[in-house]
Design a protein around this motif. Structure first.
Motif, short mmCIF file in Angstrom:
data_model
loop_
_atom_site.label_atom_id
_atom_site.label_comp_id
_atom_site.label_asym_id
_atom_site.label_seq_id
_atom_site.Cartn_x
_atom_site.Cartn_y
_atom_site.Cartn_z
N THR A 181 -34.96 -16.19 -1.91
CA THR A 181 -35.66 -16.68 -0.73
C THR A 181 -34.99 -17.96 -0.24
OG1 THR A 181 -37.19 -18.06 -2.01
CG2 THR A 181 -37.84 -15.76 -1.63
N PHE A 186 -29.07 -1.54 4.89
CA PHE A 186 -28.16 -2.30 4.02
C PHE A 186 -26.72 -1.82 4.18
CE2 PHE A 186 -31.48 -3.62 0.60
CZ PHE A 186 -31.91 -4.62 1.45
N THR A 243 -28.62 -16.45 -0.25
CA THR A 243 -29.79 -16.40 0.63
C THR A 243 -30.20 -14.97 0.92
OG1 THR A 243 -28.38 -16.56 2.60
CG2 THR A 243 -29.29 -18.61 1.73
N PHE A 244 -29.36 -14.01 0.50
CA PHE A 244 -29.73 -12.60 0.62
C PHE A 244 -30.55 -12.14 -0.57
CE2 PHE A 244 -28.84 -8.05 -0.04
CZ PHE A 244 -29.28 -7.54 1.18
N ILE A 245 -30.16 -12.59 -1.77
CA ILE A 245 -30.86 -12.13 -2.96
C ILE A 245 -31.98 -13.08 -3.38
CG2 ILE A 245 -28.82 -10.93 -3.79
CD1 ILE A 245 -28.37 -13.18 -5.77
N HIS A 253 -28.95 -13.35 5.57
CA HIS A 253 -30.27 -13.62 4.97
C HIS A 253 -31.37 -12.88 5.70
CE1 HIS A 253 -33.86 -15.74 3.58
NE2 HIS A 253 -34.15 -15.97 4.86
N SER A 260 -31.57 -10.08 6.72
CA SER A 260 -31.70 -8.68 6.31
C SER A 260 -32.13 -8.56 4.85
CB SER A 260 -30.37 -7.94 6.50
OG SER A 260 -30.06 -7.80 7.87
N SER A 261 -32.57 -9.67 4.26
CA SER A 261 -33.00 -9.65 2.87
C SER A 261 -34.36 -8.97 2.74
CB SER A 261 -33.09 -11.08 2.33
OG SER A 261 -33.76 -11.11 1.08
#
Length: 462
Positions: free
Chosen positions: A374, A435, A370-372, A411, A413-414
Motif C-alpha cells: 500500500t 495485469f 507501491t504495486f505490491i 501503483h 493498478s495494484s
C-alpha cells in the motif's frame, strides 16, 4: 525468513492470478494464510485479518453502493447524451476513443480522487467500448495509467504521504516534478495510441449514425438506441476503414431508460459529487443514501428494485469480495512483520558506493513496491529509511520524495488500491487480464518520469 516469505508470497500470488490458475479472491485469501502459517503466526492470523477487515469495511460499503448507484444511472440512460457527444469526436475510430479515454481521465484526475475519476470515465466511455467492440481491458489500462500519473498532484495521495513522511512541503515536491509528470502523461497518450492501433487492426472502424428513439415514450417502456453501420473487418488498403459489406447493428438498448427523469438523475449525481468533494460525511453513507433515492424514484416497484440490484450483483460481489479478500493479504503482511522485514532488507542491500544514486534507487524501488504494498506501507515504512540513508550522502529529503512518486503509474493498478478494484468492477474486467496488459506499459511510463525528472534536476542522478 520473513523477507523470503514476503517476496515469495507476492510472486506466487501474481503468478496464479496472471495465469488464471485461481480466482483473485481465492488467491488473496489462501496464499497469505499458507505463507503466514510458516511465520509461526498460527491462530493469531485470525485477529490480523479481522483488524484489516474492520479497516476496509467502509471502503467495501462505498464500492458496494457506488456500483449499484452508477449502474442504475447508466441503465436509466443518464449518460447517453454524453456518450453521443464523445461519439461525434470518436467517429467510430478505436484510436480516437482510446486516446480520448486517456485525455478524459487526465482531466478528471485533477481532483485527486481515484474513485470519482474511474466512476466518471467508465460511465462515459464503457458504453462506447462495448458498442464499438473494443476490449474493456484497454479502458482499464489507460484509465489506471492516466490516473496514476496524476496521483502525484500536491493534493494527491502519494504526494501528501511523501510530504507527511519526510516533513517537506507538497508544493516543493510537485513543482520541480511537473515536467516529468507532463512527460508521463505524454507517455500514457503514446501507450493509448498504440493500444488504439491494436484495436483498430483487430476490429476495424465503425461508421456510426446516431439517433435516439422517441423520448416522450412512457418511462416504464422507455427506449433509446444508436443505429450504426458497423464495419467489422480491418480497414482496407485505402485507409478509410470502409469494408465492402457493412452491416447494420443496434448499438444501444435501454429497456430501463427513464427519459422523463433525466434532470432529476443528473441533479442527484451532481449532488453526490459535490458532497463527496466537500467531505463532510463518510463516502459510504453518501452512496448508501443516493442509491436508496435512485432506486426509489426510478424504480418505485419493489420487484423492479430487486431486479436492478440483481442486475449488478455480479460486479458487486466481485469487487466487494476482492476488498475483503485483500484484507487477508494486507493484514497478514503487516501483522507478521513481513512488510517491515522487507523494507529493512531492501535498505541493507544497498552498497555504500551507490549512495549518490539514492534518488534513482528510490524511484526504481517505488515501481514494484507501491504495486505490491500500500502507499502507506511504502511512504511511511520504506521511504523514511531510504531518505535517512540518502542524507549521509548529501541528498535532501525533498529529492527523495520527488523520486518516490514515479511508481504511481503502476501503483494505481495494484489489487490493494480500492479505487482500482472499483474500476475493474465497473468495467467487469478480469484482474489477471488487466495485469498482463498493464505491467510493461506502467513500468515504462514510470521509467520515463524517472529519467526526465533526473535530467531536469528534480533530484541528483549521479
Amino acid at each position: 525468513m520473513l523477507v523470503i516469505l514476503g517476496f515469495a508470497m507476492v510472486a506466487v500470488f501474481m503468478y496464479l492470478v496472471m495465469s488464471k490458475r485461481a480466482t483473485p479472491i481465492a488467491t488473496l485469501i489462501l496464499i497469505p494464510l499458507i505463507f503466514g502459517a510458516f511465520t509461526g503466526a498460527g491462530l493469531g492470523m485470525g485477529d490480523m485479518v479481522v483488524d484489516a477487515v474492520l479497516e476496509l469495511a467502509p471502503t467495501a460499503a462505498l464500492l458496494f453502493f457506488a456500483i449499484i448507484f452508477f449502474g442504475t444511472m447508466i441503465d436509466t440512460g443518464l449518460f447517453d447524451p454524453l456518450v453521443r457527444l464523445i461519439l461525434r469526436f470518436v467517429k467510430g475510430d478505436p484510436v480516437r476513443l482510446v486516446v480520448g479515454t486517456a485525455l478524459l481521465t487526465s482531466v478528471v484526475s485533477l481532483d485527486g480522487d481515484g474513485s470519482t475519476t474511474f466512476i466518471i470515465v467508465t460511465s462515459a466511455m464503457l458504453p462506447l467500448y462495448l458498442r464499438l467492440g473494443l476490449s474493456p481491458v484497454v479502458l482499464t489500462v489507460v484509465a489506471a495509467l492516466s490516473n496514476g500519473v496524476l496521483n502525484t498532484v500536491p493534493w494527491g495521495g502519494s504526494t501528501s504521504r511523501a510530504s507527511a513522511a519526510l516533513n517537506v512541503s507538497p508544493v516543493d515536491i510537485f513543482i520541480p516534478m511537473a515536467p516529468a509528470i507532463a512527460a508521463g502523461l505524454i507517455a500514457v497518450i503514446v501507450v493509448a495510441y498504440l493500444l488504439g492501433l491494436s484495436e483498430r487492426r483487430r476490429i476495424g472502424t465503425v461508421s456510426l449514425e446516431a439517433h435516439y428513439g422517441d423520448a416522450s415514450s412512457d418511462d416504464s417502456a422507455g427506449h433509446s438506441g444508436w443505429t450504426a453501420r458497423a464495419e467489422t473487418g480491418p480497414p482496407n488498403s485505402s485507409g478509410d476503414g470502409a469494408t465492402s459489406e457493412p452491416g447494420t447493428v443496434d448499438l444501444l438498448e435501454r429497456p430501463k431508460a427513464r427519459p422523463k427523469l433525466i434532470w432529476f438523475n443528473l441533479a442527484l449525481v451532481i449532488s453526490v459529487m459535490v458532497v463527496l468533494v466537500l467531505d463532510f460525511t463518510e463516502p459510504a453513507v453518501i452512496f448508501m443514501t443516493s442509491t436508496a433515492i435512485a432506486l426509489g424514484v426510478n424504480f418505485p416497484r419493489i420487484k423492479e428494485q430487486q431486479e436492478q440490484i440483481v442486475a449488478h450483483a455480479e460486479s458487486v460481489v466481485s469487487v466487494v469480495g476482492m476488498i475483503f479478500a485483500a484484507s487477508v493479504l494486507t493484514g497478514i503482511m503487516g501483522g507478521t512483520g513481513m512488510v517491515d522485514a522487507m523494507a529493512r532488507w531492501l535498505v541493507s542491500i544497498i552498497p555504500d558506493g551507490v549512495g549518490g544514486f539514492m534518488p534513482v534507487i528510490a524511484g526504481v524501488l517505488s515501481i514494484p513496491l507501491t504495486f505490491i504494498l500500500t502507499n502507506d506501507a511504502f511512504y511511511f515504512g520504506i521511504l523514511p529509511i531510504l531518505s535517512e540513508t540518502a542524507s549521509h550522502f548529501g541528498i535532501s529529503p525533498v529529492e527523495m520524495a520527488r523520486a518516490s512518486l514515479v511508481g504511481q503509474s503502476l501503483h494505481q493498478s495494484s489489487p490493494l488500491v480500492a479505487s482500482f478494484l472499483l474500476l475493474i468492477g465497473l468495467a467487469n474486467v478480469n484482474l489477471g487480464d488487466h495485469f498482463r496488459k498493464v505491467l510493461i506499459p506502467g513500468t515504462v511510463v514510470a521509467l520515463v518520469m524517472l529519467a526526465v525528472a533526473g535530467l531536469i534536476g528534480a533530484y541528483q542522478i549521479f
